[in-house]
Design a protein around this motif. Sequence first.
Motif, mmCIF file in Angstrom:
data_model
loop_
_atom_site.group_PDB
_atom_site.id
_atom_site.type_symbol
_atom_site.label_atom_id
_atom_site.label_comp_id
_atom_site.label_asym_id
_atom_site.label_seq_id
_atom_site.Cartn_x
_atom_site.Cartn_y
_atom_site.Cartn_z
ATOM 1 N N GLU A 1 3.468 5.706 -5.728
ATOM 2 C CA GLU A 1 3.319 5.786 -7.184
ATOM 3 C C GLU A 1 2.423 6.957 -7.573
ATOM 4 O OE1 GLU A 1 3.820 1.652 -9.498
ATOM 5 O OE2 GLU A 1 2.152 1.647 -8.070
ATOM 6 N N LYS A 2 1.417 7.249 -6.733
ATOM 7 C CA LYS A 2 0.520 8.376 -7.001
ATOM 8 C C LYS A 2 1.197 9.713 -6.688
ATOM 9 C CE LYS A 2 -3.666 5.736 -5.789
ATOM 10 N NZ LYS A 2 -4.799 5.652 -4.825
ATOM 11 N N HIS A 3 2.039 9.716 -5.657
ATOM 12 C CA HIS A 3 2.688 10.953 -5.203
ATOM 13 C C HIS A 3 4.201 10.736 -5.222
ATOM 14 C CE1 HIS A 3 -1.326 12.162 -3.845
ATOM 15 N NE2 HIS A 3 -1.405 10.990 -3.223
ATOM 16 N N ARG A 4 4.740 10.655 -6.402
ATOM 17 C CA ARG A 4 6.154 10.327 -6.533
ATOM 18 C C ARG A 4 7.037 11.459 -5.997
ATOM 19 N NH1 ARG A 4 7.848 6.623 -11.564
ATOM 20 N NH2 ARG A 4 6.164 5.084 -11.421
ATOM 21 N N PRO A 5 8.076 11.124 -5.236
ATOM 22 C CA PRO A 5 9.022 12.146 -4.768
ATOM 23 C C PRO A 5 9.710 12.810 -5.961
ATOM 24 C CG PRO A 5 9.319 10.067 -3.574
ATOM 25 C CD PRO A 5 8.397 9.778 -4.709
ATOM 26 N N ALA A 6 10.134 14.050 -5.763
ATOM 27 C CA ALA A 6 10.780 14.798 -6.847
ATOM 28 C C ALA A 6 12.132 14.193 -7.209
ATOM 29 C CB ALA A 6 10.948 16.258 -6.435
ATOM 30 N N GLU B 1 0.839 -1.207 0.000
ATOM 31 C CA GLU B 1 0.000 0.000 0.000
ATOM 32 C C GLU B 1 0.871 1.254 0.000
ATOM 33 O OE1 GLU B 1 -3.179 2.523 -0.124
ATOM 34 O OE2 GLU B 1 -3.081 0.362 -0.537
ATOM 35 N N LEU B 2 1.972 1.207 0.739
ATOM 36 C CA LEU B 2 2.917 2.334 0.722
ATOM 37 C C LEU B 2 3.430 2.567 -0.693
ATOM 38 C CD1 LEU B 2 4.754 4.396 2.293
ATOM 39 C CD2 LEU B 2 6.437 2.562 2.443
ATOM 40 N N CYS C 1 10.914 0.367 -6.527
ATOM 41 C CA CYS C 1 12.222 0.487 -7.182
ATOM 42 C C CYS C 1 12.349 1.646 -8.163
ATOM 43 C CB CYS C 1 12.580 -0.827 -7.881
ATOM 44 S SG CYS C 1 13.236 -2.071 -6.739
ATOM 45 N N PRO C 2 11.312 2.002 -8.924
ATOM 46 C CA PRO C 2 11.491 3.091 -9.891
ATOM 47 C C PRO C 2 11.860 4.431 -9.275
ATOM 48 C CG PRO C 2 9.544 1.800 -10.438
ATOM 49 C CD PRO C 2 10.003 1.341 -9.081
ATOM 50 N N PHE C 3 11.546 4.660 -8.005
ATOM 51 C CA PHE C 3 11.827 5.969 -7.412
ATOM 52 C C PHE C 3 12.483 5.872 -6.034
ATOM 53 C CE2 PHE C 3 7.378 4.725 -7.567
ATOM 54 C CZ PHE C 3 7.070 4.509 -6.226
ATOM 55 N N CYS C 4 12.916 4.658 -5.624
ATOM 56 C CA CYS C 4 13.553 4.475 -4.318
ATOM 57 C C CYS C 4 14.804 3.607 -4.436
ATOM 58 C CB CYS C 4 12.602 3.819 -3.322
ATOM 59 S SG CYS C 4 11.203 4.838 -2.832
ATOM 60 N N ASN C 5 15.849 3.948 -3.669
ATOM 61 C CA ASN C 5 16.979 3.060 -3.437
ATOM 62 C C ASN C 5 16.684 2.332 -2.127
ATOM 63 O OD1 ASN C 5 18.380 4.132 -5.679
ATOM 64 N ND2 ASN C 5 19.060 5.850 -4.418
ATOM 65 N N ILE C 6 16.491 1.040 -2.205
ATOM 66 C CA ILE C 6 15.951 0.297 -1.065
ATOM 67 C C ILE C 6 17.064 -0.406 -0.287
ATOM 68 C CG2 ILE C 6 14.394 -1.555 -0.367
ATOM 69 C CD1 ILE C 6 12.780 -0.947 -2.915
ATOM 70 N N LEU C 7 17.047 -0.224 1.023
ATOM 71 C CA LEU C 7 17.929 -0.971 1.923
ATOM 72 C C LEU C 7 17.085 -2.028 2.625
ATOM 73 C CD1 LEU C 7 19.946 1.959 3.583
ATOM 74 C CD2 LEU C 7 20.605 0.559 1.626
#
Length: 661
Positions: free
Chosen positions: A606-611, A600-601, A638-644
């Motif tokens: 995806e609706k409110h993508r970070p700049a 859900e996060l 993954c498209p907008f986050c570097n995941i740890l």
Amino acid sequence: MHEVYAEEVLRSAATSRPKTRMTSLKRICLRALSRHVAVLDPRELLEFPTSLIKDLLPHLDVTHLDKLQPALNLKGISTYSAWVALLRDIKGPNCVADLHTEEESKQETMDALFHVIFYGFKYSYIARHISNVNITSLLLVMAKHVKHFYLRLSHFLQSFTAEQRPLLRSLEKSVRCVEIKKHIEVLKRDSQYALYILHRMLDHGEAKDIIIYNQDPVMLAWILHARGSQYGCEQFQKRSTFKSNTTTSSVGETMASPDHGTTSYKDEEDHVLLAKRPKIDFVSAEEEARNPKSPLDPEVLCQTFTSSTVPLSEDCPRGQICSLQIRECAQNMLSMLVPFLPTWLCLRSLTLQSCSIFSDLDILTLARSLKQLSETSRSSLTSLSIGVLPHAVFMETLLDACLNLRSLSVEIHTVTENHGLHKTKTDGSKGFAELPLQELTVTVPQVQTHLDSITSVLKRSPHLMSLDISGIRLCVGSSHQELLNIISVSNTCLRRLHLEDLNLASCLPEILGLLENCMLEELSFRDCRLLEKCSDKKSCLWQLVVSLKRVSSLRSLSLSQNRLAKNVPTVVELFTGPSPSAVKKLDISSNFIQPNELLELGRQLEKHRPAQRVTLDLRKNPWDQDKEVWQAALSSLCPFCNILTDGWTSRDTMADHISNM
């Protein structure tokens, strides 16, 4: 060269099984290419497709990565992932959490791998990647990047006096910090090699920082003597010789020659007494002329182990120690250190950590010595770290002794304040003087304390830019609300605020007030029980996030270990609206986030993508509850986050799960 690649690829592919031939052909090609990359001109590499180069990176060893990195950077390709993969292989999956740049990851990898190879540890990477590489050449390549050298007693140190002299010369230029973790007995024959290496790096090299653990006072005195402090020079001539509490000749008998001779002692009882009662003497130049120098002298060690023809009468240079850390500082170590401090003008940073609590007398003696240093106009000391203090009031004692401190870190173990000492201290005029402090770290683990001394320091530190407070359990009459209000009023210059293991369950209004007029760039509420007393947890979290969004300077936020659980999608509010947050690092680790909640996060983000891309820390969450959903959630992020992330399992979070039921 391309014919060589083709021949090897065809030969390898011919032996592959039909089912896996297509899937493994690319891997075979990459392995073949990696084996010949040493002869590849970097300009040729730039002609390869970017996707192929990125696929090749994990197959390169450290020498190839180091050689090709400049060319790759010109093409806009970072080697960060390759260095991180190597470091994970050496140290484990959680070692790279704080490494965010290519150079940081490269530096850590070179430091770690150099010591693994030099000291002969068995390591799978060596068998897989560098079994056919000349080890001496490899060490020379890595030595140029090694800044932190770990000194340990080992027969490998002897190579620095023979075939590995070029390696030692390279390390002298690169190493900035020497760490001695294992105990070194100064008077043992095997220690001569370690002392020689120390001398070369501290005196002939560029190392100015030293970290030691559990050393005896004799070793500490050998390290400190004439490397910044003028201690002992007033009583004697400029040239003086370090001696043990035995005569020079007896030391010569005790120490074996640098070849493979055996160690001998006059008798076992003398050796035991020597170890129990170390003592430092300084002899004058006249005595020195009559007696040969001790084998412990740097000049003697240098003459013994190098091929230099410099006469013994010419002193070796002496370096300056600017940073000292004693990680296990016993009382006898502190007693040896204190006389050096008043004239140690080049000392910038001092760290003293003890397994036991320092006594009041220890701290007062240390403060007097530091005060003498501080009163010298050329004093350089700006950073001090002490643990463990017996009372919080000693923070002010140390700060008033060192009026030029910019950074103070203290750990305090106390049940009640020493009010008599506090009254005596604050009655003085300096008790209310403004402090130039810019960084303050206070840790009070698992014990109760009053806030008086801590709040007094905060009120006196209007220039504070970084504040870490951890573990305070308050006595009756103190409150965390008071602490937050004082920070809001007195420390308006704060850029970094880390609060950990504090009970802020009733402090939401004060937190919101603190965020109204702050310039914070980094904020952490780790394990602060933020939502514990909220009847509507989602609403409380929403209020907090809305206030955080208004802090336009904020770039890093940690809400780790606050039991956000199913409320975690509310965090997306940070990135909504006409003025979204510019946070680049978000830590929501250890919050018992279930796979569906993470999914859900991901949908909300995806609706409110970070700049810009956000580094999202998801470690220590139970991903194994539904692996498929968790992977789907990661894919959406993954498209907008570097995941740890890591391999934390539900069994590890059972206690947290029960508390959330």
